[in-house]
Design a protein around this motif. Structure first.
Motif, PDB file in Angstrom:
ATOM      1  N   TYR A 165       0.840  -1.197   0.000  1.00 17.29           N
ATOM      2  CA  TYR A 165       0.000   0.000   0.000  1.00 17.29           C
ATOM      3  C   TYR A 165       0.877   1.249   0.000  1.00 17.29           C
ATOM      4  O   TYR A 165       0.537   2.261  -0.623  1.00 17.29           O
ATOM      5  CB  TYR A 165      -0.922   0.016   1.219  1.00 17.29           C
ATOM      6  N   PHE A 166       2.014   1.167   0.695  1.00 19.47           N
ATOM      7  CA  PHE A 166       2.959   2.286   0.732  1.00 19.47           C
ATOM      8  C   PHE A 166       3.402   2.657  -0.680  1.00 19.47           C
ATOM      9  O   PHE A 166       3.419   3.835  -1.052  1.00 19.47           O
ATOM     10  CB  PHE A 166       4.171   1.895   1.590  1.00 19.47           C
ATOM     11  N   TRP A 167       3.741   1.653  -1.503  1.00 20.42           N
ATOM     12  CA  TRP A 167       4.186   1.935  -2.864  1.00 20.42           C
ATOM     13  C   TRP A 167       3.034   2.449  -3.722  1.00 20.42           C
ATOM     14  O   TRP A 167       3.230   3.331  -4.577  1.00 20.42           O
ATOM     15  CB  TRP A 167       4.793   0.680  -3.487  1.00 20.42           C
ATOM     16  N   LYS A 168       1.835   1.934  -3.526  1.00 21.91           N
ATOM     17  CA  LYS A 168       0.674   2.434  -4.265  1.00 21.91           C
ATOM     18  C   LYS A 168       0.395   3.887  -3.898  1.00 21.91           C
ATOM     19  O   LYS A 168       0.002   4.698  -4.746  1.00 21.91           O
ATOM     20  CB  LYS A 168      -0.547   1.558  -3.975  1.00 21.91           C
ATOM     21  N   PHE A 169       0.610   4.211  -2.616  1.00 22.14           N
ATOM     22  CA  PHE A 169       0.438   5.589  -2.162  1.00 22.14           C
ATOM     23  C   PHE A 169       1.426   6.507  -2.861  1.00 22.14           C
ATOM     24  O   PHE A 169       1.072   7.608  -3.318  1.00 22.14           O
ATOM     25  CB  PHE A 169       0.621   5.662  -0.646  1.00 22.14           C
ATOM     26  N   ILE A 170       2.676   6.064  -2.973  1.00 18.56           N
ATOM     27  CA  ILE A 170       3.692   6.864  -3.650  1.00 18.56           C
ATOM     28  C   ILE A 170       3.294   7.128  -5.103  1.00 18.56           C
ATOM     29  O   ILE A 170       3.395   8.256  -5.599  1.00 18.56           O
ATOM     30  CB  ILE A 170       5.066   6.164  -3.588  1.00 18.56           C
ATOM     31  N   LEU A 171       2.822   6.095  -5.798  1.00 16.22           N
ATOM     32  CA  LEU A 171       2.472   6.246  -7.202  1.00 16.22           C
ATOM     33  C   LEU A 171       1.290   7.180  -7.412  1.00 16.22           C
ATOM     34  O   LEU A 171       1.143   7.781  -8.473  1.00 16.22           O
ATOM     35  CB  LEU A 171       2.173   4.879  -7.817  1.00 16.22           C
TER      36      LEU A 171
END
Length: 261
Positions: free
Chosen positions: A162-168
């Motif tokens: 979810y952290f990486w999806k948030f970044i994107l």
């Protein structure tokens, strides 16, 4: 039954998460061949007459940066449902293999403003990164792990992803953290006859293979030429098919004429 258990560094956890999120990207993949015979001759001649040497990889990154600047939506991030965030600079994330207690670990290095900086500067940055000491406390080259990154490693997988999806979903943060172009090369390690297709969360990603001698038709004659295998992943969410083809055609021309050499 004989076996051993080997612990890998924390940075590997982030790589696993990036691959999992990257599989959900709408990348279109091209498997390409470029004739780099003349370009490699020019690089050799350049290095014979200049004190500051350049590497083939550094020159290739420079050409990619220059070409992408003309097709700026190729490296844009999707913003919301129907907007693009286009950054002025082309920041290229490349993989540098580091030694950690006898284990080879791939670590990203950001080449900032690859569309502007010199080939000599890119060569020096890569060489410096390879020679820099590295510990398991590093997640990004030249930056120690921050407290929030230490928390990241302790989270369950679904929260890390979810952290990486948030970044994107926040392009400014994504650009600051990992640039807008990915570049990975197995040609820097060894010769492989074929292509490899990486997984990436970037808008565009280049998987650079080996340079191999192959028979090629030149002016209706067969010659032995040096051919570079390359895969290119392009995000169909930010770029349509026609601009993809035009970008590839320009990239092919710039690589094969030895741009800026």
């Amino acid at each position: 039954m004989n076996y051993k258990i080997q612990k890998f560094p924390n940075s590997r956890i982030a790589s696993i998460d990036v691959c999992e999120v990257g599989k959900q990207k709408h990348h279109v993949t091209g498997l390409l061949e470029f004739d780099v015979t003349d370009s490699r001759k020019k690089i050799k001649g350049y290095n014979n007459t200049n004190n500051h040497k350049i590497s083939f990889t550094a020159w290739l990154i420079s050409v990619i940066g220059y070409t992408l600047k003309k097709y700026e939506t190729s490296s844009a991030y999707l913003l919301g449902r129907n907007k693009l965030m286009i950054f002025e600079d082309i920041n290229v994330s490349i993989i540098v293999e580091k030694d950690l207690k006898g284990t080879k670990v791939p670590i990203p290095l950001i080449i900032e403003r690859a569309n502007e900086v010199s080939m000599e500067s890119i060569t020096a940055q890569i060489a410096e990164a390879k020679n820099e000491e590295f510990t398991e406390n590093d997640i990004i080259l030249r930056k120690k792990t921050r407290q929030w990154e230490k928390v990241y490693y302790s989270l369950p997988g679904f929260l890390r992803r979810y952290f990486w999806k948030f970044i994107l979903k926040h392009p400014k943060l994504a650009f600051k953290k990992m640039g807008n172009v990915a570049f990975t090369s197995i040609g820097m390690i060894g010769k492989v006859n074929g292509w490899f297709i990486p997984i990436s969360v970037h808008p565009i990603c280049f998987g650079v293979g080996s340079v191999l001698k192959k028979p090629t038709v030149i002016d209706d004659s067969i010659e032995i030429r040096e051919i570079l295998n390359m895969s290119v992943l392009m995000d169909h969410d930010v770029l349509d098919g026609a601009p993809m083809v035009r970008f590839i055609c320009d990239l092919k021309e710039n690589i094969e004429i030895g741009l800026n050499l």
